[in-house]
Design a protein around this motif. Structure first.
Motif, mmCIF file in Angstrom:
data_model
loop_
_atom_site.group_PDB
_atom_site.id
_atom_site.type_symbol
_atom_site.label_atom_id
_atom_site.label_comp_id
_atom_site.label_asym_id
_atom_site.label_seq_id
_atom_site.Cartn_x
_atom_site.Cartn_y
_atom_site.Cartn_z
ATOM 1 N N UNK A 179 0.451 -1.471 0.162
ATOM 2 C CA UNK A 179 0.184 0.057 -0.347
ATOM 3 C C UNK A 179 0.564 1.068 0.207
ATOM 4 N N UNK A 180 0.480 2.324 -0.925
ATOM 5 C CA UNK A 180 1.538 3.526 -1.588
ATOM 6 C C UNK A 180 0.338 4.263 -1.112
ATOM 7 N N UNK A 181 1.328 5.512 -0.082
ATOM 8 C CA UNK A 181 0.059 6.784 0.000
ATOM 9 C C UNK A 181 0.981 7.909 0.005
ATOM 10 N N UNK A 182 -0.538 9.149 -0.663
ATOM 11 C CA UNK A 182 0.474 10.153 -0.588
ATOM 12 C C UNK A 182 0.302 11.268 0.284
ATOM 13 N N UNK A 183 0.844 12.212 0.817
ATOM 14 C CA UNK A 183 0.948 12.642 2.256
ATOM 15 C C UNK A 183 0.388 14.228 1.188
ATOM 16 N N UNK A 184 -0.870 15.175 1.491
ATOM 17 C CA UNK A 184 -1.148 16.305 0.670
ATOM 18 C C UNK A 184 0.051 17.528 1.009
ATOM 19 N N UNK A 185 0.013 18.873 0.201
ATOM 20 C CA UNK A 185 0.410 19.055 -0.046
ATOM 21 C C UNK A 185 1.959 19.241 -0.041
ATOM 22 N N UNK A 193 4.885 -2.526 4.194
ATOM 23 C CA UNK A 193 5.584 -3.606 4.364
ATOM 24 C C UNK A 193 4.914 -4.266 3.355
ATOM 25 N N UNK A 194 4.773 -5.311 2.236
ATOM 26 C CA UNK A 194 4.546 -6.109 2.240
ATOM 27 C C UNK A 194 3.585 -6.347 2.386
ATOM 28 N N UNK A 195 2.474 -7.487 1.884
ATOM 29 C CA UNK A 195 0.790 -8.242 2.278
ATOM 30 C C UNK A 195 0.553 -7.300 3.615
ATOM 31 N N UNK A 196 0.644 -6.006 3.770
ATOM 32 C CA UNK A 196 -0.116 -5.069 5.011
ATOM 33 C C UNK A 196 -0.337 -4.077 5.218
ATOM 34 N N UNK A 197 -1.520 -3.802 5.484
ATOM 35 C CA UNK A 197 -2.379 -3.324 5.271
ATOM 36 C C UNK A 197 -1.958 -1.554 6.379
ATOM 37 N N UNK A 198 -1.656 -2.028 7.276
ATOM 38 C CA UNK A 198 -1.294 -1.297 8.340
ATOM 39 C C UNK A 198 -0.333 -0.563 8.934
ATOM 40 N N UNK A 199 0.530 -0.183 10.171
ATOM 41 C CA UNK A 199 1.790 -0.307 10.516
ATOM 42 C C UNK A 199 2.552 0.578 10.540
ATOM 43 N N UNK A 200 3.531 0.780 10.288
ATOM 44 C CA UNK A 200 4.400 1.581 10.690
ATOM 45 C C UNK A 200 5.258 1.861 9.007
ATOM 46 N N UNK A 201 5.990 2.976 8.718
ATOM 47 C CA UNK A 201 5.115 3.086 7.146
ATOM 48 C C UNK A 201 6.554 3.440 7.308
ATOM 49 N N UNK A 202 7.445 3.575 5.822
ATOM 50 C CA UNK A 202 8.596 4.114 5.150
ATOM 51 C C UNK A 202 7.847 5.308 4.657
ATOM 52 N N UNK A 203 9.300 6.483 4.629
ATOM 53 C CA UNK A 203 8.518 7.954 3.613
ATOM 54 C C UNK A 203 9.701 7.562 2.721
ATOM 55 N N UNK A 204 9.430 8.356 1.352
ATOM 56 C CA UNK A 204 9.873 8.287 0.294
ATOM 57 C C UNK A 204 10.388 9.660 -0.375
ATOM 58 N N UNK A 205 11.241 9.930 -0.300
ATOM 59 C CA UNK A 205 10.224 12.224 0.066
ATOM 60 C C UNK A 205 11.178 11.800 -1.683
ATOM 61 N N UNK A 206 10.462 12.536 -2.818
ATOM 62 C CA UNK A 206 10.858 12.482 -4.241
ATOM 63 C C UNK A 206 10.689 14.102 -4.329
#
Length: 522
Positions: A179-185, A193-206
């Motif tokens: 699951x991937x998410x975008x933060x507004x603004x 992590x793979x096959x996980x619906x919630x929990x600790x996420x990793x940030x990727x600043x692009x």
């Protein structure tokens, strides 16, 4: 004494006939009126072009009613069941279970309770996602704590990171079993992590990769099958800049690589409503029209924009200029109806129209009378939500309880004699209809808009396509209608016009015949 045969008086009219195909090429706002193909149309409202004929579009059937405006249709596709929810903008925003239809009012999230949690924005992005624990919905709206649903129970989703306020997550996607998410603004992207619906996420600043500024607008997924199946995840900025990656683990340089960086037209809105999957491809609604992400990787902006919505690009661009800031833009693929639907909000939470493409022929038309605020698709059907109503679209032959009015103006034609004047006296549309309808024809000449066709009652019969072999009568079967209508029009170029109002009646247009007189070239 033999005398030479007298020649006809110069300029005397000669009666001729001509037959035209229906406008199966669809709506055309790109080409010059003087050079448009005869199978195209200048106006094509509520007529749907197929490969061989043009049909009055289907209607819609009311599925559920409630208090408030539906701003998201939420579809849960479980392993054994499909459920439909509506996110409603009301006195107390709420998500309501509308699966069973009828009058619904009990919130499963929000409302005056609140149930699970309060909702302050009913405009959700969501995905269906499978884990070892079952099939889930993941929902975000950029204002409230994310939600999840397991087929039975709604709950708040715990998505955590040291620098993240989870209520700022506004869009989500599924890629590489994550699951991937975008933060507004921001240009902050988070993944689990793979096959996980919630929990600790990793940030990727692009953010450092985007040269035109802005912020994150959309997260898309696309597959390139040119040489081998390669999946990509694409991040689109509010300025139309696209960066695509391929790989499985962003934390490993050996399995994660930037694959493309290019510019398209600015997305018309943020999140999932601006795009949809189309086979292995992804289509995105922009100020340039609908573009293909696969084509965009291999072509420049102008070439790509001329593709999917090439014939109606000007119409879409005009609508973006006039209505681009309004909520209600949506792009949805009918899972079984051979239609790609672009929803245009002409008055926010009040009125809208749709551009509809036949996915087989790529011909476009326009639908009116569907005041949709949002859309959702199940495994076989498509739904839209409006003011206090959820309806199943593209079904039946009536809009709820209202008749359907279809209007068409076909391309101007010269009947094989571009420089000769024609005086059209008779016109015969070849139709198939299943009952009485209001119908009228006319011709416009030399690129001028004439008066609308005058409607009169026509009727098919209760035809039996099986030749009477059944004991019961055959109801609502299509019967051929090919009567002549008197019309009046004189000019070099002739455009047929057809207008119909139907109620619980099917109508198909297969061809149009004309009788006309010609004069000599001017």
């Amino acid at each position: 004494m033999r005398m030479p045969q007298r020649q006809g008086t110069r300029g005397a009219p000669r009666s001729r006939s001509q037959s035209l195909p229906p406008p199966v090429g669809g709506l055309n706002a790109r080409d010059s009126l003087a050079n448009m193909k005869p199978e195209d149309a200048i106006t094509l409202d509520n007529w749907f072009p197929t490969a061989t004929q043009v049909e009055v579009r289907n209607g819609y059937t009311s599925h559920a009613t409630f208090t408030g405006d539906c701003e998201t249709v939420i579809v849960y596709n479980g392993l054994a069941a499909t459920k439909i929810f509506v996110a409603v903008d009301a006195t107390a925003d709420a998500i309501i279970d509308a699966t069973s239809g009828g009058a619904v009012s009990t919130p499963v999230v929000g409302g005056t309770g609140p149930t699970v949690q309060a909702i302050t924005n009913p405009q959700f992005d969501y995905v269906n996602f499978g884990t070892a624990g079952g099939q889930f919905l993941s929902l975000v709206n950029g204002a409230n704590t994310p939600l999840e649903y397991d087929g039975t129970t709604w709950s708040a989703a715990s998505i955590t990171h040291a620098s993240l306020t989870s209520s700022n997550l506004f869009t989500n996607a599924v890629y590489a079993e994550r699951l991937w998410f975008g933060e507004k603004n921001t240009f902050n992207v988070y993944y689990l992590p793979v096959r996980t619906k919630s929990g600790a996420a990793t940030q990727l600043n692009i953010g450092s990769l985007f040269k035109l500024g802005g912020s994150l607008s959309n997260i898309l997924t696309v597959t390139d099958a040119a040489d081998s199946l390669t999946d990509y995840i694409a991040f689109v900025s509010t300025e139309g800049e696209v960066i695509a990656y391929t790989g499985t683990d962003p934390a490993s340089a050996s399995t994660w690589a930037r694959a493309a960086h290019f510019v398209i037209g600015r997305p018309v809105c943020k999140g999932q409503r601006a795009w949809c999957k189309f086979g292995a491809d992804a289509f995105l609604t922009t100020v340039d029209g609908i573009i293909s992400l696969r084509a965009a990787i291999a072509s420049d902006r102008a070439e790509n924009a001329a593709g999917i919505t090439g014939k109606i690009r000007r119409l879409v661009s005009d609508d973006v200029t006039a209505h681009g800031a309004r909520f209600g833009w949506a792009l949805v693929l009918h899972p079984a109806g051979q239609k790609l639907i672009l929803n245009v909000p002409t008055a926010e939470n009040s009125a809208s129209r749709q551009y509809v493409m036949n996915t087989e022929t790529r011909a476009w038309c326009r639908f009116t009378g569907w005041n949709a605020f949002c859309w959702g698709a199940t495994k076989s059907d498509v739904y839209w939500g409006g003011a206090g109503v959820l309806v199943q679209a593209d079904t039946g032959a009536v809009d709820g309880t209202a008749a359907i009015t279809a209007d068409a103006k076909q391309a101007y034609g010269y009947f094989g004699a571009r420089g000769r004047t024609k005086q059209v006296s008779l016109m015969r549309p070849i139709l198939a209809i299943s009952g009485p309808a209001q119908f009228g024809v006319a011709v416009d000449v030399d690129y001028a808009d004439g008066a609308a066709p005058v409607l009169s009652t026509i009727s098919g019969s209760a035809a039996d396509p099986w030749g009477g072999i059944w004991s019961a009568s055959w109801a609502q079967a299509l019967a051929t209608y090919r009567n002549w209508f008197s019309v009046a029009g004189e000019g070099l170029a002739i455009a047929p016009r057809l207008r119909a109002t139907v109620e619980d009646v099917d109508m198909v247009w297969s061809a149009t015949d004309f009788v006309y007189d010609t004069g000599q070239a001017l």
